[in-house]
Write a protein that holds these residues in place. Structure first.
Motif, PDB file in Angstrom:
ATOM      1  N   LYS A  53       0.843  -1.205   0.000  1.00  0.00           N
ATOM      2  CA  LYS A  53       0.000   0.000   0.000  1.00  0.00           C
ATOM      3  C   LYS A  53       0.877   1.254   0.000  1.00  0.00           C
ATOM      4  N   SER A  54       1.934   1.243   0.807  1.00  0.00           N
ATOM      5  CA  SER A  54       2.817   2.421   0.853  1.00  0.00           C
ATOM      6  C   SER A  54       3.548   2.625  -0.475  1.00  0.00           C
ATOM      7  N   VAL A  55       3.908   1.541  -1.141  1.00  0.00           N
ATOM      8  CA  VAL A  55       4.562   1.654  -2.450  1.00  0.00           C
ATOM      9  C   VAL A  55       3.611   2.285  -3.455  1.00  0.00           C
ATOM     10  N   VAL A  56       2.370   1.824  -3.482  1.00  0.00           N
ATOM     11  CA  VAL A  56       1.371   2.370  -4.411  1.00  0.00           C
ATOM     12  C   VAL A  56       1.124   3.846  -4.111  1.00  0.00           C
ATOM     13  N   GLU A  57       1.027   4.203  -2.829  1.00  0.00           N
ATOM     14  CA  GLU A  57       0.796   5.605  -2.459  1.00  0.00           C
ATOM     15  C   GLU A  57       1.950   6.489  -2.928  1.00  0.00           C
ATOM     16  N   ARG A  58       3.199   6.014  -2.749  1.00  0.00           N
ATOM     17  CA  ARG A  58       4.357   6.795  -3.201  1.00  0.00           C
ATOM     18  C   ARG A  58       4.364   6.936  -4.718  1.00  0.00           C
ATOM     19  N   MET A  59       3.961   5.893  -5.423  1.00  0.00           N
ATOM     20  CA  MET A  59       3.901   5.978  -6.883  1.00  0.00           C
ATOM     21  C   MET A  59       2.842   6.991  -7.316  1.00  0.00           C
ATOM     22  N   GLN A  60       1.715   7.022  -6.616  1.00  0.00           N
ATOM     23  CA  GLN A  60       0.647   7.963  -6.957  1.00  0.00           C
ATOM     24  C   GLN A  60       1.050   9.400  -6.631  1.00  0.00           C
ATOM     25  N   GLN A  61       1.883   9.591  -5.611  1.00  0.00           N
ATOM     26  CA  GLN A  61       2.336  10.927  -5.234  1.00  0.00           C
ATOM     27  C   GLN A  61       3.417  11.452  -6.183  1.00  0.00           C
ATOM     28  N   ASN A  62       4.074  10.535  -6.916  1.00  0.00           N
ATOM     29  CA  ASN A  62       5.154  10.923  -7.808  1.00  0.00           C
ATOM     30  C   ASN A  62       4.926  10.347  -9.208  1.00  0.00           C
ATOM     31  N   PRO A  63       3.870  10.788  -9.890  1.00  0.00           N
ATOM     32  CA  PRO A  63       3.586  10.233 -11.224  1.00  0.00           C
ATOM     33  C   PRO A  63       4.647  10.660 -12.236  1.00  0.00           C
ATOM     34  N   ILE A  64       4.786   9.870 -13.269  1.00  0.00           N
ATOM     35  CA  ILE A  64       5.690  10.234 -14.361  1.00  0.00           C
ATOM     36  C   ILE A  64       5.045  11.375 -15.136  1.00  0.00           C
ATOM     37  N   PRO A  65       5.762  12.487 -15.318  1.00  0.00           N
ATOM     38  CA  PRO A  65       5.182  13.627 -16.043  1.00  0.00           C
ATOM     39  C   PRO A  65       4.814  13.243 -17.475  1.00  0.00           C
ATOM     40  N   LEU A  66       3.750  13.844 -17.976  1.00  0.00           N
ATOM     41  CA  LEU A  66       3.304  13.564 -19.342  1.00  0.00           C
ATOM     42  C   LEU A  66       4.340  13.954 -20.380  1.00  0.00           C
ATOM     43  N   ASN A  67       5.174  14.951 -20.059  1.00  0.00           N
ATOM     44  CA  ASN A  67       6.191  15.397 -21.018  1.00  0.00           C
ATOM     45  C   ASN A  67       7.537  14.726 -20.781  1.00  0.00           C
ATOM     46  N   ALA A  68       7.572  13.647 -20.006  1.00  0.00           N
ATOM     47  CA  ALA A  68       8.825  12.923 -19.757  1.00  0.00           C
ATOM     48  C   ALA A  68       9.317  12.302 -21.056  1.00  0.00           C
ATOM     49  N   PRO A  69      10.645  12.290 -21.271  1.00  0.00           N
ATOM     50  CA  PRO A  69      11.157  11.684 -22.508  1.00  0.00           C
ATOM     51  C   PRO A  69      10.845  10.195 -22.560  1.00  0.00           C
ATOM     52  N   ARG A  70      10.565   9.707 -23.751  1.00  0.00           N
ATOM     53  CA  ARG A  70      10.256   8.293 -23.955  1.00  0.00           C
ATOM     54  C   ARG A  70      11.544   7.519 -24.238  1.00  0.00           C
ATOM     55  N   PHE A  71      11.623   6.302 -23.719  1.00  0.00           N
ATOM     56  CA  PHE A  71      12.764   5.448 -24.021  1.00  0.00           C
ATOM     57  C   PHE A  71      12.596   4.870 -25.416  1.00  0.00           C
ATOM     58  N   THR A  72      13.687   4.814 -26.148  1.00  0.00           N
ATOM     59  CA  THR A  72      13.656   4.164 -27.457  1.00  0.00           C
ATOM     60  C   THR A  72      13.935   2.679 -27.267  1.00  0.00           C
ATOM     61  N   ARG A  73      13.672   1.909 -28.285  1.00  0.00           N
ATOM     62  CA  ARG A  73      13.937   0.465 -28.217  1.00  0.00           C
ATOM     63  C   ARG A  73      15.422   0.217 -27.929  1.00  0.00           C
ATOM     64  N   GLU A  74      16.281   1.003 -28.556  1.00  0.00           N
ATOM     65  CA  GLU A  74      17.719   0.846 -28.356  1.00  0.00           C
ATOM     66  C   GLU A  74      18.109   1.115 -26.900  1.00  0.00           C
ATOM     67  N   MET A  75      17.494   2.102 -26.277  1.00  0.00           N
ATOM     68  CA  MET A  75      17.809   2.420 -24.880  1.00  0.00           C
ATOM     69  C   MET A  75      17.415   1.283 -23.928  1.00  0.00           C
ATOM     70  N   LEU A  76      16.394   0.526 -24.300  1.00  0.00           N
ATOM     71  CA  LEU A  76      15.873  -0.534 -23.426  1.00  0.00           C
ATOM     72  C   LEU A  76      16.625  -1.855 -23.574  1.00  0.00           C
ATOM     73  N   HIS A  77      17.486  -1.977 -24.569  1.00  0.00           N
ATOM     74  CA  HIS A  77      18.208  -3.227 -24.796  1.00  0.00           C
ATOM     75  C   HIS A  77      19.700  -3.009 -24.600  1.00  0.00           C
ATOM     76  N   GLU A  78      20.368  -4.048 -24.102  1.00  0.00           N
ATOM     77  CA  GLU A  78      21.807  -3.975 -23.922  1.00  0.00           C
ATOM     78  C   GLU A  78      22.499  -3.804 -25.259  1.00  0.00           C
ATOM     79  N   ARG A  79      23.565  -3.062 -25.226  1.00  0.00           N
ATOM     80  CA  ARG A  79      24.401  -2.921 -26.415  1.00  0.00           C
ATOM     81  C   ARG A  79      25.611  -3.815 -26.252  1.00  0.00           C
ATOM     82  N   ARG A  80      26.035  -4.414 -27.325  1.00  0.00           N
ATOM     83  CA  ARG A  80      27.211  -5.297 -27.252  1.00  0.00           C
ATOM     84  C   ARG A  80      28.279  -4.842 -28.181  1.00  0.00           C
TER      85      ARG A  80
END
Length: 80
Positions: A53-80
């Motif tokens: 419950k405390s984790v959910v409350e903290r997440m609700q108090q700190n939402p991700i801003p709508l203008n936050a940068p989006r991760f690209t597919r490349e950013m989400l995968h390891e580079r070798r």
């Protein structure tokens, strides 16, 4: 100069998983990246419920801003 090398810690030593061309005796700095997040061992169901419950409350108090940068597919995968 910065080089990313992969290694596994075994028997008190770091065993490289990628080749490197460092000269013998070269000094390096290791940055440890934890492979996983370990959840706390909560066996009591009431305490676990309060924790979640405390984790959910903290997440609700700190939402991700709508203008936050989006991760690209490349950013989400390891580079070798």
């Amino acid at each position: 100069m910065l080089h990313a090398l992969k290694a596994i810690y075994r028997n008190g030593a770091f065993v490289l998983q990628t080749p490197c061309n460092l000269p013998e005796g070269a000094q390096v700095e290791l940055l440890i990246q934890s492979p996983q997040v370990v959840s706390p061992p909560i066996s009591d169901s009431e305490i676990k419920q309060r924790f979640l419950k405390s984790v959910v409350e903290r997440m609700q108090q700190n939402p991700i801003p709508l203008n936050a940068p989006r991760f690209t597919r490349e950013m989400l995968h390891e580079r070798r």
